[in-house]
Design an enzyme around this catalytic site. Structure first.
Site, PDB file in Angstrom:
ATOM      1  N   CYS A 182       0.852  -1.180   0.000  1.00  0.00           N
ATOM      2  CA  CYS A 182       0.000   0.000   0.000  1.00  0.00           C
ATOM      3  C   CYS A 182       0.892   1.235   0.000  1.00  0.00           C
ATOM      4  CB  CYS A 182      -0.870  -0.028   1.256  1.00  0.00           C
ATOM      5  SG  CYS A 182      -1.795   1.490   1.510  1.00  0.00           S
TER       6      CYS A 182
ATOM      7  N   CYS B 298      -1.030   3.677  -6.394  1.00  0.00           N
ATOM      8  CA  CYS B 298      -1.928   3.050  -5.426  1.00  0.00           C
ATOM      9  C   CYS B 298      -2.121   1.622  -5.913  1.00  0.00           C
ATOM     10  CB  CYS B 298      -3.268   3.791  -5.402  1.00  0.00           C
ATOM     11  SG  CYS B 298      -4.547   2.924  -4.472  1.00  0.00           S
TER      12      CYS B 298
HETATM   13  N1  DGL Z   1      -4.120   0.435  -1.823  1.00  0.00           N
HETATM   14  C1  DGL Z   1      -3.714   1.595  -1.138  1.00  0.00           C
HETATM   15  C2  DGL Z   1      -2.533   2.305  -1.755  1.00  0.00           C
HETATM   16  O1  DGL Z   1      -1.723   1.689  -2.406  1.00  0.00           O
HETATM   17  C3  DGL Z   1      -4.665   2.411  -0.300  1.00  0.00           C
HETATM   18  C4  DGL Z   1      -6.046   2.698  -0.747  1.00  0.00           C
HETATM   19  C5  DGL Z   1      -6.874   3.336   0.364  1.00  0.00           C
HETATM   20  O2  DGL Z   1      -7.273   2.604   1.278  1.00  0.00           O
HETATM   21  O3  DGL Z   1      -7.084   4.553   0.329  1.00  0.00           O
HETATM   22  O4  DGL Z   1      -2.354   3.472  -1.582  1.00  0.00           O
END
Ligand code: DGL
Length: 266
Positions: A77, A188
């Site tokens: 993430c 993301c």
């Molecule tokens: N998948 C996440 C990222 O790479 C976060 C998405 C979220 O929960 O806002 O930033």
């Protein structure tokens, strides 16, 4: 040092985004067992303050470690990695691998030197992200776009819901209208799940850059260094584990990603 069990790798995200990283890890590395941690209770990470998010990820890592003897932690993430990595690395004995926006390869790949960064609002605002840009893309114009809605749409798509390509095209307009932009950083881990829709939002082919293969190579290198990879011959790979906070995930999604054993936090 060889371990009696295949290495166990925790892969953490707020939702289904980290599955894009898990897919690449599984493609590259056979010799380990994955625990996919889906922190839906705290979703979306992109709207949490840095302090709250740091506290949450620290606590979650401890909770998971109390259940599973992880050998490696992958923070799959960008929103979390761009803020929690120094603290986690200070606290955990395990190697911690983060996922941060692939600014450097994008700056190298771009011919026009106009690149887009698509991420959550949290990642867009981070000092760490500004540093990455200053360090690796000072010769580029970097157009930044933060969107929580796109994260929600990726969640919806993987849950089998119909999503609107028009809505995605509208969100992307500030980037797609730029005639020079030729490269887009998917900052993301949810966004590779929307690859086709994102590409369709541009009037011309765009190079999309995301780091899952690089993360898989990094983990492999660490495992080789720790002789963990000598367990590659370990027969009958154990089933991967899904650890969910908050509401359950649909059975179809669990099946599609072949996540056998479900562990739900009370
Ligand atoms: N998948 C996440 C990222 O790479 C976060 C998405 C979220 O929960 O806002 O930033």
């Amino acid at each position: 040092m060889n371990r009696p069990h295949p290495p166990i790798v925790g892969v953490f995200d707020s939702g289904v985004g980290g599955l894009s990283i898990l897919t690449a890890l599984r493609r590259t590395i056979n010799a380990c067992r994955f625990v996919y941690v889906c922190d839906q209770e705290f979703f979306p990470y992109g709207l949490q303050s840095e302090e709250e998010l740091t506290r949450r990820v620290e606590q979650l890592c401890q909770q998971v470690l109390a259940q599973f003897p992880l050998d490696y932690v992958v923070i799959a993430c960008n929103t979390a990695s761009t803020v929690v990595l120094p603290r986690l690395r200070g606290q955990l004995q395990q190697a911690v691998i983060g996922v941060v926006p692939a600014i450097k390869p994008a700056a190298q790949l771009s011919r026009s030197k106009v690149i887009g960064l698509l991420a959550t609002p949290g990642t867009i605002e981070r000092a760490y992200t500004q540093e990455l840009i200053a360090l690796h893309a000072s010769n580029c114009t970097v157009l930044k776009l933060g969107s929580t809605r796109l994260v929600e749409l990726a969640e919806a798509k993987l849950r089998g819901e119909l999503i609107s390509s028009e809505e995605i095209a509208t969100i992307l307009r500030p980037l797609s209208q730029d005639p020079l932009l030729d490269t887009l950083v998917l900052g993301c881990t949810h966004f590779p799940h929307l690859l086709e829709e994102l590409q369709a939002a541009f009037p011309r082919p765009i190079t999309m850059v995301e780091p899952s293969e690089a993360i898989a190579r990094r983990l492999l290198t660490l495992m080789e260094g720790a002789s963990h990879i000598s367990l590659a011959e370990h027969e009958a790979r154990d089933e991967d584990i899904l650890y969910v906070t908050g509401p359950p995930l649909p059975a179809s999604l669990i099946q599609a990603f072949n996540l056998g054993i479900l562990f739900r936090k009370k």
